[in-house]
Motif scaffolding. Sequence first.
Motif, PDB file in Angstrom:
ATOM      1  N   SER A 114       0.808  -1.221   0.000  1.00 15.35           N
ATOM      2  CA  SER A 114       0.000   0.000   0.000  1.00 15.35           C
ATOM      3  C   SER A 114       0.843   1.274   0.000  1.00 15.35           C
ATOM      4  N   ASP A 115       2.173   1.130  -0.063  1.00 15.22           N
ATOM      5  CA  ASP A 115       3.020   2.320  -0.115  1.00 15.22           C
ATOM      6  C   ASP A 115       2.728   3.087  -1.408  1.00 15.22           C
ATOM      7  N   PRO A 116       2.529   4.410  -1.332  1.00 17.06           N
ATOM      8  CA  PRO A 116       2.177   5.169  -2.539  1.00 17.06           C
ATOM      9  C   PRO A 116       3.267   5.210  -3.596  1.00 17.06           C
ATOM     10  N   ASN A 117       4.484   4.791  -3.237  1.00 13.99           N
ATOM     11  CA  ASN A 117       5.592   4.774  -4.200  1.00 13.99           C
ATOM     12  C   ASN A 117       5.780   3.409  -4.855  1.00 13.99           C
ATOM     13  N   ARG A 118       4.903   2.476  -4.532  1.00 14.00           N
ATOM     14  CA  ARG A 118       5.048   1.091  -4.996  1.00 14.00           C
ATOM     15  C   ARG A 118       5.173   0.991  -6.509  1.00 14.00           C
ATOM     16  N   ASN A 119       4.439   1.796  -7.267  1.00 12.59           N
ATOM     17  CA  ASN A 119       4.430   1.683  -8.723  1.00 12.59           C
ATOM     18  C   ASN A 119       5.285   2.733  -9.422  1.00 12.59           C
ATOM     19  N   ILE A 120       6.159   3.388  -8.664  1.00 15.45           N
ATOM     20  CA  ILE A 120       7.074   4.380  -9.241  1.00 15.45           C
ATOM     21  C   ILE A 120       8.443   3.734  -9.438  1.00 15.45           C
ATOM     22  N   LEU A 121       9.038   4.000 -10.579  1.00 19.93           N
ATOM     23  CA  LEU A 121      10.394   3.524 -10.863  1.00 19.93           C
ATOM     24  C   LEU A 121      11.379   4.514 -10.256  1.00 19.93           C
ATOM     25  N   PHE A 122      12.135   4.083  -9.259  1.00 23.21           N
ATOM     26  CA  PHE A 122      13.056   4.987  -8.571  1.00 23.21           C
ATOM     27  C   PHE A 122      14.203   4.196  -7.963  1.00 23.21           C
ATOM     28  N   ASN A 123      15.204   4.936  -7.514  1.00 15.52           N
ATOM     29  CA  ASN A 123      16.340   4.336  -6.830  1.00 15.52           C
ATOM     30  C   ASN A 123      17.023   5.432  -6.025  1.00 15.52           C
ATOM     31  N   TRP A 124      18.119   5.103  -5.347  1.00 15.83           N
ATOM     32  CA  TRP A 124      18.836   6.115  -4.585  1.00 15.83           C
ATOM     33  C   TRP A 124      20.291   5.722  -4.361  1.00 15.83           C
ATOM     34  N   SER A 125      21.095   6.742  -4.147  1.00 16.42           N
ATOM     35  CA  SER A 125      22.479   6.591  -3.725  1.00 16.42           C
ATOM     36  C   SER A 125      22.594   7.138  -2.306  1.00 16.42           C
ATOM     37  N   GLU A 126      23.617   6.698  -1.585  1.00 21.49           N
ATOM     38  CA  GLU A 126      23.857   7.195  -0.231  1.00 21.49           C
ATOM     39  C   GLU A 126      25.211   7.904  -0.189  1.00 21.49           C
ATOM     40  N   TYR A 127      25.272   8.978   0.587  1.00 22.21           N
ATOM     41  CA  TYR A 127      26.556   9.673   0.671  1.00 22.21           C
ATOM     42  C   TYR A 127      26.719  10.356   2.013  1.00 22.21           C
ATOM     43  N   THR A 128      27.971  10.563   2.361  1.00 21.60           N
ATOM     44  CA  THR A 128      28.348  11.418   3.484  1.00 21.60           C
ATOM     45  C   THR A 128      29.422  12.379   2.978  1.00 21.60           C
ATOM     46  N   LEU A 129      29.202  13.662   3.220  1.00 26.05           N
ATOM     47  CA  LEU A 129      30.208  14.694   2.954  1.00 26.05           C
ATOM     48  C   LEU A 129      30.482  15.377   4.275  1.00 26.05           C
ATOM     49  N   ASP A 130      31.688  15.204   4.801  1.00 24.15           N
ATOM     50  CA  ASP A 130      32.031  15.799   6.084  1.00 24.15           C
ATOM     51  C   ASP A 130      33.483  16.267   6.064  1.00 24.15           C
ATOM     52  N   ASP A 131      34.031  16.559   7.221  1.00 27.65           N
ATOM     53  CA  ASP A 131      35.389  17.090   7.312  1.00 27.65           C
ATOM     54  C   ASP A 131      36.436  16.141   6.729  1.00 27.65           C
ATOM     55  N   THR A 132      36.126  14.846   6.711  1.00 24.26           N
ATOM     56  CA  THR A 132      37.121  13.874   6.240  1.00 24.26           C
ATOM     57  C   THR A 132      37.023  13.621   4.744  1.00 24.26           C
ATOM     58  N   GLY A 133      35.989  14.135   4.083  1.00 21.75           N
ATOM     59  CA  GLY A 133      35.883  13.950   2.644  1.00 21.75           C
ATOM     60  C   GLY A 133      34.514  13.499   2.205  1.00 21.75           C
ATOM     61  N   LEU A 134      34.449  12.951   1.000  1.00 21.74           N
ATOM     62  CA  LEU A 134      33.210  12.438   0.418  1.00 21.74           C
ATOM     63  C   LEU A 134      33.243  10.917   0.394  1.00 21.74           C
ATOM     64  N   TYR A 135      32.122  10.314   0.793  1.00 20.75           N
ATOM     65  CA  TYR A 135      31.915   8.869   0.737  1.00 20.75           C
ATOM     66  C   TYR A 135      30.572   8.672   0.049  1.00 20.75           C
ATOM     67  N   ILE A 136      30.566   8.057  -1.124  1.00 18.00           N
ATOM     68  CA  ILE A 136      29.334   7.907  -1.882  1.00 18.00           C
ATOM     69  C   ILE A 136      29.279   6.498  -2.466  1.00 18.00           C
ATOM     70  N   ASN A 137      28.115   5.877  -2.376  1.00 17.70           N
ATOM     71  CA  ASN A 137      27.995   4.500  -2.835  1.00 17.70           C
ATOM     72  C   ASN A 137      26.725   4.282  -3.648  1.00 17.70           C
ATOM     73  N   SER A 138      26.761   3.226  -4.449  1.00 17.87           N
ATOM     74  CA  SER A 138      25.528   2.668  -4.982  1.00 17.87           C
ATOM     75  C   SER A 138      25.117   1.556  -4.017  1.00 17.87           C
ATOM     76  N   THR A 139      23.826   1.287  -3.937  1.00 14.46           N
ATOM     77  CA  THR A 139      23.377   0.312  -2.950  1.00 14.46           C
ATOM     78  C   THR A 139      22.257  -0.550  -3.495  1.00 14.46           C
ATOM     79  N   GLN A 140      22.297  -1.808  -3.104  1.00 15.36           N
ATOM     80  CA  GLN A 140      21.230  -2.759  -3.387  1.00 15.36           C
ATOM     81  C   GLN A 140      20.771  -3.444  -2.099  1.00 15.36           C
ATOM     82  N   VAL A 141      21.092  -2.842  -0.957  1.00 14.14           N
ATOM     83  CA  VAL A 141      20.749  -3.440   0.328  1.00 14.14           C
ATOM     84  C   VAL A 141      19.244  -3.620   0.455  1.00 14.14           C
ATOM     85  N   ASP A 142      18.456  -2.673  -0.061  1.00 10.20           N
ATOM     86  CA  ASP A 142      17.002  -2.761   0.014  1.00 10.20           C
ATOM     87  C   ASP A 142      16.370  -3.292  -1.263  1.00 10.20           C
ATOM     88  N   MET A 143      16.955  -2.963  -2.402  1.00  8.31           N
ATOM     89  CA  MET A 143      16.379  -3.405  -3.668  1.00  8.31           C
ATOM     90  C   MET A 143      17.389  -3.200  -4.791  1.00  8.31           C
TER      91      MET A 143
END
Length: 403
Positions: free
Chosen positions: A144-173
């Motif tokens: 019943s999630d309203p995003n169920r029929n939307i094609l989407f994805n996401w990347s995760e990142y941290t930008l802090d004093d030590t630099g940039l850390y960015i990944n692709s992820t399939q942990v959820d899908m």
Amino acid sequence: MRTPVILRRTMAAVAAALVLTAWPALTPGGADAQAAVPSTLQLTISNNSGRTDPLYIYNLGSLLTVNPNPQGWADASGTFHQWPTGSIPPIPAPDASIPGPANGQTMTINIPRFSGRIYFSFGQKLDFRLASGGLVQPAVQNPSDPNRNILFNWSEYTLDDTGLYINSTQVDMFSAPYAVGVKNTSGTVKNTGHLKPGGYNNFFNALKGQPGGWGNLIQTRSDGTILRALSPAHGLETGALPASTMDDYVNRVWQKYSTSTLTVTPFANEPNNKFYGRVSGNTMNFTDGSGAVVTSFQKPDTDSIFGCHKLLDAPNDRVRGAISRTLCAGFNRSTLLTSSNQPDNNSADFYKDVVTNHYSRKIHAQMADGKAYGFAFDDVGNFESLVSDSNPQTAYLTLDPFN
């Protein structure tokens, strides 16, 4: 490990839960590294998807320059906007979308000092809500999630004093294909997340053909469009996979280590820091070099293994958490029976048992560099799809073709 402070729930849920995202340990880079990291960083988004429907971009996260870290979104200029107060039931969140580039086009936005996610959706804006505990993110394992029929994805990142850390992820899908990258101030470019030619279709075809219900992880739209494959952890929630999927392997592991010892060396740079596991009844007890019991694990079920949680909970410490990460990787990669010294960092040994995390196995098989986040602790041994740099100049998000 770094966990973005963002709340993730189904729309019907009342109690909030933290997003469980596996981030590697970050080492402060010192004054020089801090000086090199800008307050906002350019992110170049390239749409090579081959799709003609509109693209929407979202940059959501926790602002790291203010303590405590407020949650909100950033616009295309990198300006932070804090979420307003939510309620129960959740209310619609402000529209945080940024119009993305058309197919074949590129655009650049600025990203601030965040720990969070960059979402992208095709054809339709995502539906975000605000509860009293914070942001409600898509949870498409809920029908019943309203995003169920939307094609989407996401990347995760941290930008802090030590630099940039960015990944692709399939942990959820596993969904819309994309890659991430970073160029540093010396001009060196690193990237990860690209599939092999044909890798997108090959993955879904391979998953469909895997006995044991694995094809049930695939979600499609009424028009036949493949939207995603849920991770096996979410597949257990929906009933797509049997709750007993890993039981046979767990039973064999428990039998083996009732008469032999499992040696865990969780830190590659500390080869003398070892823990020793033996099974007694339903429990695997770990001792240190002095023979003292330091932590114990009950016999894990499939959910604990695929989710790397519950009976394999991993607090951010140097004992239980470090051992649990190793066990989680060993169970998902099915290396615990072939080597009594863990972690086994030889990828040739991974996923060889008939009982294994076939979802993660098939993802890694289709990645151009072999790297992926097929489960939460796929960073054990550095097999995760992550790039980082202490002197970032530009970040990249590249949407790849669906083939």
